[in-house]
Every structure is written in C-alpha cells, then in structure tokens.
Scaffold this active site. Structure first.
Site: not given
Length: 276
Positions: A91-94, A115
């Site tokens: 879950d890094a939302k990169r 993510t």
C-alpha cells in the site's frame, strides 16, 4: 501466474478474502519485542505466523517502513510471506511522471501488487500497468472522511470524480491487472462503482477499526474471475487484527498477544464468508 490468478487460487485454498494490513506502528509494538534487532520485522513475523491460515493477502503500508531499518524489515516481511505462499500488496499509493514513476514501479520486482494514485493520469501509471503479472489497485473512493473533498465533486458530465476514476480504470485494464480501492465506509458509493465496473476486483478497506459494512464489502467488493470457481477481491483490516492483542487478557505475554491477532483474522474470515 498473474496476480489475480494467484489471488483467486489463494482465496479458494484458504476460503478467505481477508487482507491483513501489516502496519507495525513503532509506538504500539509490544514491549517484549523492544530489544529485537528489527522490531517491526519481529512483530510482522509473529503476526504472519498467527494469521496466515486465514489471510488471502498481506498489505503492508509503506508509511510504516520509511527508513533504513524499516525497508529492511519490509524486505524480510515480504520474503517471509512468500514462504507461506501468501501474496503481498504494498500500500504505497505511488504515481508520478517520467523517470520518477518508472523508478517507483521498480518496487514491483519484489512485491505482488501495489496501490497507485490516479490524480496525474494514465501516463503516471503506465509503468505499473505494463507489469502484466502484477496487480495495480487504483485509488477510487477512499474510506477516510475527507475523501469526499475531491472524490465526490461533480464533473460537467454530471458524474462524481470517483465514478470517472472507475471508468478510466476499466479503460486502463488492457492487461487484466487493474483493481480499485473502494472503502467500506461509503456503501452506496461502493455499490455504484460496482455497477459501473462489474469485472474489476476491489480492495475494500475500512471494515476493521473504521467500522465499515462487512456485508456490503463482500456483496460489492468481489468480482467474478475467468476460469475460477471463486469471486475475487480483498477486504482489509489492519489495526483490528495486528493490534488485537492489546485487548487480550495478558497482553504482555507473546503467545496471548499474537494469538489474539490470529483469532481476530479468523473471526473476520468467518464474518465475511457468511456473505460470500
């Protein structure tokens, strides 16, 4: 094997759609692990030992590993989960542009899925989408209260932003590796997104400590997947599982503390399976 094929196999084998969020907040790691060489890794290893029979996936949040020891702990965690044959979703939302996003996508060399944030558009996500064997979960309708600040804004077309994101994700799914992040705390919107994209698996956060609706998460979060007997998707709980030991009768005892995490994962699996 591609990510969603592997995930379908895992869901079928353990009869679970539970994603366990490995968020080892250093301020909450129990005192009996304080002297470990890498306390976050020591904590995660014990959580994995206690929960892997009930986990379809592990979801470490990169925010809890943003230092040298933290990345080492994350590498050990990913390897250990792989040894248990459990996929790992970072879950890094990169997302970014040009060389930067290509570098961000390199993390997919050692995790199974990630993510990503769609705010900058398709070119910011293309290096992730091009990894055909990896899962790419696009933020769509998040579970935090402030998510409505932007995600609910109405476009000239009359649709809210989160619905446009879902429609774009469907277009971007040429390799069949795209999922969506849609929170369980907004059940009406979860149902609306599912109606728009009937075939895309969801990662549904918010069922644990945030109090999201488990029945809605299962009803709308899972999608039929080709050539499998199970619907595919993930329902995540982080704090509600990994820190369940804080409420145990003897939280200072290792077996009791992590036994509570295992029990919490098992309870969530049973709760979700009632609606599958």
């Amino acid at each position: 094997m591609r990510f969603f094929e592997r995930l379908a196999d895992r869901i079928e084998r353990v009869d679970s759609v539970v994603s366990v969020g490995l968020d080892p907040d250093p301020n909450r790691i129990p005192e009996f692990l304080a002297d470990a060489d890498l306390p976050r890794w020591a904590f995660n290893r014990r959580v994995i030992d206690a929960t892997h029979e009930h986990a379809a996936c592990y979801k470490p949040n990169a925010a809890f590993y943003e230092d040298a020891d933290g990345w080492h702990a994350l590498e050990e965690t990913v390897a250990y989960a792989a040894g248990k044959d459990v996929p790992v979703l970072l879950d890094a939302k990169r997302a970014d542009i040009g060389n930067t996003t290509r570098q961000y996508a390199e993390v997919l060399e050692w995790v199974d899925a990630i993510t990503v944030n769609p705010y900058m558009g398709r070119d910011s996500l293309q290096p992730f989408l091009d990894r055909e064997e990896k899962g790419v979960f696009v933020l769509c309708r998040t579970s935090n209260p402030g998510g409505s600040d932007l995600q609910d804004l109405e476009l000239a077309s009359g649709e809210p932003v989160y619905e446009r994101v879902a429609a774009l994700a469907d277009v971007w799914n040429a390799n069949g590796n795209v999922g969506l992040v849609v929170g369980a705390t907004t059940p009406d919107e979860l149902a609306a997104v599912r109606e728009l994209v009937p075939e895309i698996p969801f990662l549904v956060p918010g069922v644990g400590a945030q109090g999201g609706d488990a029945e809605t998460a299962v009803e709308h979060g899972l999608a039929a997947y080709p050539n499998t007997d199970v619907d595919v998707g993930l329902v995540n709980s982080s704090r509600g599982i990994v820190f369940a030991g804080e409420e145990a009768p003897r939280p200072d005892e290792e077996a009791t503390y992590f036994g509570a995490a295992g029990d919490a994962a098992k309870r969530l699996k049973r709760r979700l399976n009632r609606h599958r």
